[in-house]
Motif scaffolding. Structure first.
Motif, PDB file in Angstrom:
ATOM      1  N   MET A  89      14.922  44.724 -18.057  1.00  0.00           N
ATOM      2  CA  MET A  89      14.962  46.012 -16.423  1.00  0.00           C
ATOM      3  C   MET A  89      13.843  45.729 -15.959  1.00  0.00           C
ATOM      4  SD  MET A  89      15.876  49.730 -17.127  1.00  0.00           S
ATOM      5  CE  MET A  89      13.468  50.376 -17.113  1.00  0.00           C
ATOM      6  N   TRP A  90      14.040  46.704 -14.894  1.00  0.00           N
ATOM      7  CA  TRP A  90      13.256  46.451 -13.167  1.00  0.00           C
ATOM      8  C   TRP A  90      13.677  47.387 -12.194  1.00  0.00           C
ATOM      9  CZ3 TRP A  90      16.817  42.461 -12.521  1.00  0.00           C
ATOM     10  CH2 TRP A  90      17.373  42.312 -11.256  1.00  0.00           C
ATOM     11  N   PHE A  91      12.287  47.799 -11.400  1.00  0.00           N
ATOM     12  CA  PHE A  91      13.439  49.451 -10.824  1.00  0.00           C
ATOM     13  C   PHE A  91      12.831  49.475  -9.377  1.00  0.00           C
ATOM     14  CE2 PHE A  91       9.649  51.330 -12.678  1.00  0.00           C
ATOM     15  CZ  PHE A  91       9.060  51.701 -11.576  1.00  0.00           C
ATOM     16  N   GLN A  92      13.511  50.256  -7.866  1.00  0.00           N
ATOM     17  CA  GLN A  92      12.908  49.505  -7.117  1.00  0.00           C
ATOM     18  C   GLN A  92      13.042  51.195  -6.247  1.00  0.00           C
ATOM     19  OE1 GLN A  92      15.300  46.928  -4.759  1.00  0.00           O
ATOM     20  NE2 GLN A  92      14.566  45.483  -5.616  1.00  0.00           N
ATOM     21  N   GLU A  93      11.936  51.419  -5.411  1.00  0.00           N
ATOM     22  CA  GLU A  93      12.331  53.034  -4.785  1.00  0.00           C
ATOM     23  C   GLU A  93      12.555  52.555  -3.589  1.00  0.00           C
ATOM     24  OE1 GLU A  93       9.106  56.073  -4.318  1.00  0.00           O
ATOM     25  OE2 GLU A  93       7.595  54.183  -4.980  1.00  0.00           O
ATOM     26  N   ARG A  94      13.314  53.678  -3.243  1.00  0.00           N
ATOM     27  CA  ARG A  94      14.257  54.132  -1.917  1.00  0.00           C
ATOM     28  C   ARG A  94      13.827  55.697  -1.691  1.00  0.00           C
ATOM     29  NH1 ARG A  94      19.066  50.755   0.246  1.00  0.00           N
ATOM     30  NH2 ARG A  94      18.898  51.265   2.054  1.00  0.00           N
ATOM     31  N   ASP A  95      13.875  55.968  -0.752  1.00  0.00           N
ATOM     32  CA  ASP A  95      13.941  57.112  -0.377  1.00  0.00           C
ATOM     33  C   ASP A  95      13.669  58.126  -1.080  1.00  0.00           C
ATOM     34  OD1 ASP A  95      14.805  56.038   2.487  1.00  0.00           O
ATOM     35  OD2 ASP A  95      17.366  56.336   1.105  1.00  0.00           O
ATOM     36  N   GLY A  96      12.372  57.997  -2.160  1.00  0.00           N
ATOM     37  CA  GLY A  96      12.109  59.299  -3.066  1.00  0.00           C
ATOM     38  C   GLY A  96      12.644  59.248  -4.317  1.00  0.00           C
ATOM     39  N   LYS A  97      14.003  58.338  -4.344  1.00  0.00           N
ATOM     40  CA  LYS A  97      15.129  57.724  -5.510  1.00  0.00           C
ATOM     41  C   LYS A  97      14.360  56.824  -6.051  1.00  0.00           C
ATOM     42  CE  LYS A  97      18.750  61.311  -4.241  1.00  0.00           C
ATOM     43  NZ  LYS A  97      19.967  60.943  -4.207  1.00  0.00           N
ATOM     44  N   ARG A 157      19.139  53.025 -21.973  1.00  0.00           N
ATOM     45  CA  ARG A 157      20.302  53.770 -21.786  1.00  0.00           C
ATOM     46  C   ARG A 157      21.570  53.907 -21.846  1.00  0.00           C
ATOM     47  NH1 ARG A 157      18.070  58.092 -24.314  1.00  0.00           N
ATOM     48  NH2 ARG A 157      19.091  59.363 -22.557  1.00  0.00           N
ATOM     49  N   ILE A 158      21.348  54.004 -20.694  1.00  0.00           N
ATOM     50  CA  ILE A 158      22.548  53.909 -19.688  1.00  0.00           C
ATOM     51  C   ILE A 158      23.005  52.324 -18.538  1.00  0.00           C
ATOM     52  CG2 ILE A 158      23.360  54.861 -17.487  1.00  0.00           C
ATOM     53  CD1 ILE A 158      21.899  56.812 -17.523  1.00  0.00           C
ATOM     54  N   LEU A 159      21.593  51.901 -18.894  1.00  0.00           N
ATOM     55  CA  LEU A 159      22.598  50.982 -18.598  1.00  0.00           C
ATOM     56  C   LEU A 159      22.577  49.215 -19.773  1.00  0.00           C
ATOM     57  CD1 LEU A 159      19.273  49.429 -16.024  1.00  0.00           C
ATOM     58  CD2 LEU A 159      21.996  49.968 -15.425  1.00  0.00           C
ATOM     59  N   ALA A 160      22.122  50.115 -20.412  1.00  0.00           N
ATOM     60  CA  ALA A 160      22.714  49.613 -22.153  1.00  0.00           C
ATOM     61  C   ALA A 160      24.220  49.592 -22.159  1.00  0.00           C
ATOM     62  CB  ALA A 160      21.913  49.518 -23.302  1.00  0.00           C
ATOM     63  N   ASP A 161      24.783  51.169 -22.579  1.00  0.00           N
ATOM     64  CA  ASP A 161      25.523  50.641 -22.242  1.00  0.00           C
ATOM     65  C   ASP A 161      26.870  51.072 -21.536  1.00  0.00           C
ATOM     66  OD1 ASP A 161      25.343  52.767 -23.844  1.00  0.00           O
ATOM     67  OD2 ASP A 161      25.028  55.309 -23.383  1.00  0.00           O
ATOM     68  N   LYS A 162      26.921  50.276 -20.012  1.00  0.00           N
ATOM     69  CA  LYS A 162      27.436  50.366 -19.435  1.00  0.00           C
ATOM     70  C   LYS A 162      27.362  48.213 -19.410  1.00  0.00           C
ATOM     71  CE  LYS A 162      26.039  52.383 -14.938  1.00  0.00           C
ATOM     72  NZ  LYS A 162      26.107  51.945 -13.395  1.00  0.00           N
ATOM     73  N   VAL A 163      26.447  48.145 -20.248  1.00  0.00           N
ATOM     74  CA  VAL A 163      26.541  46.264 -20.521  1.00  0.00           C
ATOM     75  C   VAL A 163      27.700  46.143 -21.591  1.00  0.00           C
ATOM     76  CG1 VAL A 163      25.416  44.417 -21.065  1.00  0.00           C
ATOM     77  CG2 VAL A 163      24.485  45.733 -19.295  1.00  0.00           C
ATOM     78  N   ASN A 164      27.454  47.123 -22.713  1.00  0.00           N
ATOM     79  CA  ASN A 164      28.441  46.864 -23.683  1.00  0.00           C
ATOM     80  C   ASN A 164      30.007  47.335 -22.934  1.00  0.00           C
ATOM     81  OD1 ASN A 164      26.369  46.754 -25.206  1.00  0.00           O
ATOM     82  ND2 ASN A 164      25.864  48.775 -25.763  1.00  0.00           N
ATOM     83  N   LYS A 165      29.980  47.883 -22.281  1.00  0.00           N
ATOM     84  CA  LYS A 165      31.613  48.284 -21.605  1.00  0.00           C
ATOM     85  C   LYS A 165      31.668  47.331 -21.339  1.00  0.00           C
ATOM     86  CE  LYS A 165      31.134  53.588 -21.624  1.00  0.00           C
ATOM     87  NZ  LYS A 165      31.489  54.364 -21.172  1.00  0.00           N
ATOM     88  N   LEU A 166      31.510  46.817 -20.215  1.00  0.00           N
ATOM     89  CA  LEU A 166      31.630  45.666 -19.662  1.00  0.00           C
ATOM     90  C   LEU A 166      32.083  44.363 -20.384  1.00  0.00           C
ATOM     91  CD1 LEU A 166      29.460  45.256 -16.503  1.00  0.00           C
ATOM     92  CD2 LEU A 166      31.925  45.636 -15.863  1.00  0.00           C
ATOM     93  N   ILE A 167      31.372  44.205 -21.103  1.00  0.00           N
ATOM     94  CA  ILE A 167      31.221  42.959 -22.187  1.00  0.00           C
ATOM     95  C   ILE A 167      32.569  42.764 -23.664  1.00  0.00           C
ATOM     96  CG2 ILE A 167      29.052  41.836 -21.615  1.00  0.00           C
ATOM     97  CD1 ILE A 167      28.201  42.533 -23.838  1.00  0.00           C
ATOM     98  N   SER A 168      32.808  44.021 -23.931  1.00  0.00           N
ATOM     99  CA  SER A 168      33.031  44.395 -25.179  1.00  0.00           C
ATOM    100  C   SER A 168      34.797  44.158 -25.012  1.00  0.00           C
ATOM    101  CB  SER A 168      33.107  46.571 -25.561  1.00  0.00           C
ATOM    102  OG  SER A 168      34.039  46.829 -24.408  1.00  0.00           O
ATOM    103  N   HIS A 169      35.581  44.139 -24.429  1.00  0.00           N
ATOM    104  CA  HIS A 169      36.862  43.548 -23.943  1.00  0.00           C
ATOM    105  C   HIS A 169      36.452  42.296 -24.344  1.00  0.00           C
ATOM    106  CE1 HIS A 169      38.776  47.584 -23.339  1.00  0.00           C
ATOM    107  NE2 HIS A 169      37.691  47.069 -22.321  1.00  0.00           N
ATOM    108  N   LYS A 170      35.922  41.765 -24.174  1.00  0.00           N
ATOM    109  CA  LYS A 170      35.377  40.281 -24.571  1.00  0.00           C
ATOM    110  C   LYS A 170      35.050  39.677 -25.891  1.00  0.00           C
ATOM    111  CE  LYS A 170      36.060  35.567 -23.189  1.00  0.00           C
ATOM    112  NZ  LYS A 170      37.427  34.812 -22.663  1.00  0.00           N
TER     113      LYS A 170
END
Length: 378
Positions: free
Chosen positions: A1-9, A44-57
């Motif tokens: 995982m990595w992140f980028q800063e933009r407009d204070g977020k 945690r949020i990203l892991a949940d997103k990935v799990n939902k995307l691959i769970s059907h397969k």
């Protein structure tokens, strides 16, 4: 995982392999902090997103309980509330029989067959444990259709039927009332003014062949006395206490009614006028043809208790439920030599076997007439 800063977020990124294209994809989430706590939350949020995307397969990893939940989510909006209530006990037993960590792919025919046999040994009716088997079939068939499992093992399961005694077979064959028994019962009901509405209800069912729910849901808008017809356009939901769509599409029908049924409906019209004059126009606000002194639809449990007690008083020994009047009407049609197809259309049957089973065991007078005709051949 990595992140980028933009407009204070801070926008967090995570790569994964799309199981459908086998190419690298990226999911993101934006937070307002880059603290360790925020990074854990993003992970945690990203892991949940990935799990939902691959769970059907990754269907092979789905548990039976997860499969059931997804099946129910897709199936429940397509059926009536009464159908949902009818599956509650079966579905509960199915889920209690399977541990939560059991994979759907490991549900095999032997397991299901053992569970079905267990219900039979416990004394459940065939229709009940056969329904249990059918629920398994529907759930697993959804799993096959969605690609979670390769084969529906419930296809190979049989709901064994117990061997019936002669008395049981004979009792089922004679599960209707003769015309004189119908008339005797109605007369006894009419002897008490408190039961006149029940007498009208029974006479209507016996001479039209409609189901309890169809008769209870009948409104005056469904009646055409001038042309002598009633239109069956719904059924009564006892739990919700409302009129809903009928049992099947074939249940929608318009049937002709004899003079005694016209008289019954006319009596109900007069009763309604009397009650509304005393209690106001809001009495029986749903405009049901058959109603109680409180203006509500006829209750099934009350109906069954009343007809059984009355039958006992007049010496009718058969076990009565509201459905016996439907069978009795079909028997009357057989006695009158009404063609099977016409009888099916009148009572709203889609399966000829249901009607034919009663046609095959017509009333005593018909059997006597057959013997008379055979004797006349000599």
């Amino acid at each position: 995982m990595w992140f980028q800063e933009r407009d204070g977020k801070y926008r967090y990124f995570e790569r994964y392999i799309d199981p459908y294209t086998e190419k690298t994809r990226t999911v993101t989430v934006t937070l307002t902090s880059k603290s360790k706590q925020a990074q854990k939350q993003a992970t945690r949020i990203l892991a949940d997103k990935v799990n939902k995307l691959i769970s059907h397969k990754e269907g092979s990893k789905i548990t039976f309980h997860e499969l059931y939940d997804e099946y129910f989510k897709n199936w429940s909006p397509t059926v009536k509330a009464s159908s949902l209530r009818g599956t509650v006990a079966l579905d509960k037993r199915i889920k209690e029989s399977i541990n939560k960590d059991v994979l759907a792919k490991n549900i095999d025919r032997r397991l299901i067959q053992d569970l079905v046999n267990e219900m039979m040994d416990e004394g459940y009716a065939y229709s009940y444990y056969n329904g249990y088997k059918k629920r398994f079939f529907s759930i697993l068939e959804f799993g096959v259709r969605m690609g979670y499992i390769e084969r529906n093992e419930a296809k190979y399961v049989k709901a064994p039927k117990k061997i019936k005694t002669f008395e049981e077979v004979q009792g089922k064959r004679e599960n209707y009332l003769e015309l004189d028994e119908i008339q005797k019962l109605i007369k006894a009901l009419r002897a008490s003014w408190r039961l006149s509405h029940i007498a009208n209800f029974v006479e209507f069912m016996a001479f039209t062949g409609v189901r309890y729910g169809e008769a209870a849901a009948l409104t005056f808008n469904d009646v055409d006395l001038e042309n002598g017809t009633v239109t069956i356009s719904g059924t009564y939901d006892r739990a919700l206490k409302i009129k809903t769509t009928p049992k099947t599409d074939f249940s929608y029908r318009t049937i002709t009614i004899p003079d005694n049924v016209k008289e019954v409906i006319q009596n109900q019209i007069e009763e309604l006028s009397t009650h509304r004059a005393l209690k106001g126009d809001n009495f029986n606000k749903d405009n049901y043809v058959f109603f109680t002194v409180n203006g509500s639809a006829i209750d099934l449990d009350t109906l069954n208790v009343v007809i059984r007690r009355t039958a006992e008083k007049v010496g009718i020994t058969k076990y009565l439920t509201s459905h016996i009047f439907r069978h009795s009407h079909i028997a009357l049609l057989a006695q009158l030599d009404v063609p099977l197809s016409a009888a099916m259309d009148r009572v709203g049957h889609t399966d000829y076997k249901t009607t034919l089973s009663i046609y095959s065991h017509v009333t005593k007078s018909v059997k006597i007439d057959i013997v008379k005709k055979l004797n006349d051949l000599k």
